[in-house]
Design a protein around this motif. Structure first.
Motif, mmCIF file in Angstrom:
data_model
loop_
_atom_site.group_PDB
_atom_site.id
_atom_site.type_symbol
_atom_site.label_atom_id
_atom_site.label_comp_id
_atom_site.label_asym_id
_atom_site.label_seq_id
_atom_site.Cartn_x
_atom_site.Cartn_y
_atom_site.Cartn_z
ATOM 1 N N UNK A 51 0.758 -1.173 0.074
ATOM 2 C CA UNK A 51 -0.104 -0.082 0.024
ATOM 3 C C UNK A 51 0.997 1.012 -0.044
ATOM 4 N N UNK A 52 0.554 2.089 -1.185
ATOM 5 C CA UNK A 52 1.272 3.340 -0.823
ATOM 6 C C UNK A 52 0.543 4.555 -0.484
ATOM 7 N N UNK A 53 0.940 5.101 0.400
ATOM 8 C CA UNK A 53 0.242 6.493 0.785
ATOM 9 C C UNK A 53 0.752 7.725 0.035
ATOM 10 N N UNK A 54 -0.505 8.095 -0.569
ATOM 11 C CA UNK A 54 -0.299 9.299 -1.520
ATOM 12 C C UNK A 54 -1.153 10.239 -1.052
ATOM 13 N N UNK A 55 -0.944 11.778 -1.596
ATOM 14 C CA UNK A 55 -1.826 12.711 -1.417
ATOM 15 C C UNK A 55 -3.104 12.780 -2.076
ATOM 16 N N UNK A 56 -3.151 12.315 -3.421
ATOM 17 C CA UNK A 56 -4.233 12.390 -4.064
ATOM 18 C C UNK A 56 -4.075 11.559 -5.495
ATOM 19 N N UNK A 57 -5.084 11.199 -6.093
ATOM 20 C CA UNK A 57 -4.961 10.465 -7.278
ATOM 21 C C UNK A 57 -5.587 11.487 -8.461
ATOM 22 N N UNK A 58 -4.776 11.928 -9.350
ATOM 23 C CA UNK A 58 -4.860 12.927 -10.466
ATOM 24 C C UNK A 58 -5.427 12.391 -11.527
ATOM 25 N N UNK A 59 -5.552 11.156 -11.886
ATOM 26 C CA UNK A 59 -6.196 10.570 -13.011
ATOM 27 C C UNK A 59 -5.272 9.500 -13.400
ATOM 28 N N UNK A 60 -5.551 8.981 -14.698
ATOM 29 C CA UNK A 60 -4.897 7.748 -15.052
ATOM 30 C C UNK A 60 -4.622 8.220 -16.606
ATOM 31 N N UNK A 61 -3.545 7.725 -17.025
ATOM 32 C CA UNK A 61 -3.075 7.693 -18.597
ATOM 33 C C UNK A 61 -1.848 6.773 -18.928
ATOM 34 N N UNK A 82 8.564 10.080 -17.406
ATOM 35 C CA UNK A 82 7.655 10.270 -18.589
ATOM 36 C C UNK A 82 7.439 11.674 -18.889
ATOM 37 N N UNK A 83 7.184 12.259 -20.083
ATOM 38 C CA UNK A 83 6.853 13.653 -20.349
ATOM 39 C C UNK A 83 5.130 13.740 -20.413
ATOM 40 N N UNK A 84 4.603 14.248 -19.673
ATOM 41 C CA UNK A 84 3.337 14.492 -19.974
ATOM 42 C C UNK A 84 2.879 15.568 -20.978
ATOM 43 N N UNK A 85 1.480 15.477 -21.313
ATOM 44 C CA UNK A 85 0.941 16.054 -22.490
ATOM 45 C C UNK A 85 1.125 17.610 -22.196
ATOM 46 N N UNK A 86 1.287 18.228 -21.129
ATOM 47 C CA UNK A 86 1.686 19.594 -21.043
ATOM 48 C C UNK A 86 3.076 19.899 -20.877
ATOM 49 N N UNK A 87 3.904 18.852 -21.148
ATOM 50 C CA UNK A 87 5.381 19.112 -21.148
ATOM 51 C C UNK A 87 5.902 18.741 -19.702
#
Length: 106
Positions: A51-61, A82-87
């Protein structure tokens, strides 16, 4: 969530007890705001669930992962980037390494 063996944290999920890895602490980041309630994301790697403790889930891609070693160096706990769509650059957590690090002694 329970603390065992002094400082190891575990999460009980149904009938399983999973190691809980706080990614902020693991990567030396500042503590989240007091009003932030962490989420637990369960991942499986090397035949073990963690289990990984994270602040938030922002989406999946879907992304193309590139190793860091080719252009930088090996970074413990990070399998690539990786480089996201917004750079922006996103680092990819090495779930297998985290699972190995938190595997109970046999």
């Amino acid at each position: 969530v329970r603390t065992v063996a002094r400082d190891a944290r575990v999460l009980r999920l149904r009938e399983d007890v999973l190691p809980l890895v706080d990614l902020r602490a693991r990567f030396g980041l500042d503590a989240a705001n007091d009003d932030t309630v962490p989420l637990a994301v369960v991942v499986e790697a090397d035949g073990m669930r963690v289990a990984l403790a994270v602040d938030a889930l922002l989406g999946q891609q879907q992304v193309v992962v590139k190793t860091l070693e080719t252009h930088y160096r090996r970074v413990p706990g990070v399998s690539g980037a990786t480089i996201l769509g917004d750079g922006r650059v996103a680092l990819i957590v090495d779930a297998a390494a985290l699972a190995r690090a938190h595997r109970p002694a046999a």
